[in-house]
Design a protein around this motif. Structure first.
Motif, short mmCIF file in Angstrom:
data_model
loop_
_atom_site.label_atom_id
_atom_site.label_comp_id
_atom_site.label_asym_id
_atom_site.label_seq_id
_atom_site.Cartn_x
_atom_site.Cartn_y
_atom_site.Cartn_z
N GLY A 111 -62.31 29.95 -15.33
CA GLY A 111 -63.44 29.19 -15.85
C GLY A 111 -64.55 30.05 -16.43
N LEU A 112 -64.50 31.38 -16.20
CA LEU A 112 -65.53 32.25 -16.76
C LEU A 112 -65.31 32.44 -18.27
N LYS A 113 -66.41 32.57 -18.98
CA LYS A 113 -66.39 32.82 -20.42
C LYS A 113 -65.96 34.27 -20.65
N PHE A 125 -64.07 34.54 -26.92
CA PHE A 125 -62.64 34.24 -26.82
C PHE A 125 -62.36 32.93 -26.08
N GLY A 126 -63.36 32.31 -25.49
CA GLY A 126 -63.16 31.08 -24.73
C GLY A 126 -63.33 31.35 -23.25
N VAL A 127 -62.55 30.66 -22.41
CA VAL A 127 -62.68 30.80 -20.96
C VAL A 127 -61.32 31.15 -20.35
N VAL A 128 -61.38 31.72 -19.14
CA VAL A 128 -60.16 32.02 -18.40
C VAL A 128 -59.60 30.69 -17.90
N ALA A 129 -58.48 30.27 -18.50
CA ALA A 129 -57.84 29.01 -18.12
C ALA A 129 -57.09 29.17 -16.81
N ASN A 163 -66.81 44.45 -17.80
CA ASN A 163 -67.85 43.93 -16.92
C ASN A 163 -67.50 42.51 -16.49
N ILE A 164 -67.80 42.22 -15.23
CA ILE A 164 -67.66 40.85 -14.71
C ILE A 164 -69.00 40.47 -14.11
N ASP A 165 -69.61 39.42 -14.64
CA ASP A 165 -70.90 38.93 -14.14
C ASP A 165 -70.69 37.50 -13.66
N VAL A 170 -69.64 35.33 -17.04
CA VAL A 170 -69.10 36.00 -18.21
C VAL A 170 -68.28 37.23 -17.82
N ILE A 171 -67.12 37.36 -18.47
CA ILE A 171 -66.31 38.57 -18.38
C ILE A 171 -66.37 39.23 -19.75
#
Length: 179
Positions: A111-113, A125-129, A163-165, A170-171
């Motif tokens: 779900g992260l962008k 690129f969208g989100v982690v599906a 980076n992962i926030d 956001v990734i």
């Protein structure tokens, strides 16, 4: 429980009951935990049913071949065990062990962008599906974004993941938008 039948924020999906095993109420379980038998650390499961998430108590479980088998307390019959099959297993989020700094559960990443600052340009690129295991490394399945493409981005921190926030959701990746 949410309206769409997915676990609420308090639950994390950790596996799935697949089929019955034997005639005494045992079932086979596909575990999403790593290693797979870590799912057995949680004796109190929630099983997705037609009316939401139902409590389920496991009184025995073990590795069997390449998978796991478990026995549910109070179910000693193959026909009763069959009612549990093809249903997701969840546990309370607070029961999940704390991770080291820089480590994440898959449910935290989904779900992260995903963005890239490739060649000095910003790309959405969208989100982690979802996340998937390939053997060599884990892979993020990323969908959406400006070009509506699906991308498979290797989950390799310090190589492609820069980076992962979690707070910002956001990734940041070092990934060519042409791929």
């Amino acid at each position: 429980m949410t309206d769409n039948g997915k676990p609420s924020e308090e639950l994390v999906t950790v596996g799935r009951v697949t089929t019955v095993y034997g005639v005494r109420g045992w079932v086979k379980v596909h575990s999403y935990t790593e290693p797979m038998d870590n799912i057995l650390q949680f004796p109190n499961w929630r099983l997705q049913g037609p009316k939401g998430w139902e409590a389920l108590e496991i009184d025995a479980g073990k590795r069997h071949g390449k998978g796991l088998i478990v026995h549910v307390k109070g179910i000693d019959d193959r026909d009763l065990a069959a009612r549990l099959c093809q249903r997701d297993i969840a546990v309370a989020r607070e029961l999940m062990p704390e991770l080291e700094r820089g480590e994440y559960y898959w449910h935290q990443l989904e779900g992260l962008k995903v963005v890239s600052h490739f060649d000095g340009e910003d790309h959405d690129f969208g989100v982690v599906a979802r996340m998937m295991e390939t053997g060599a490394n884990d892979v993020m399945v990323v969908r959406g974004g400006a070009d509506k493409r699906e991308r498979l981005i290797p989950y390799l921190p310090d190589q492609f993941i820069t980076n992962i926030d979690l707070e910002a959701g956001v990734i940041t990746v070092d990934w060519d938008p042409a791929f």
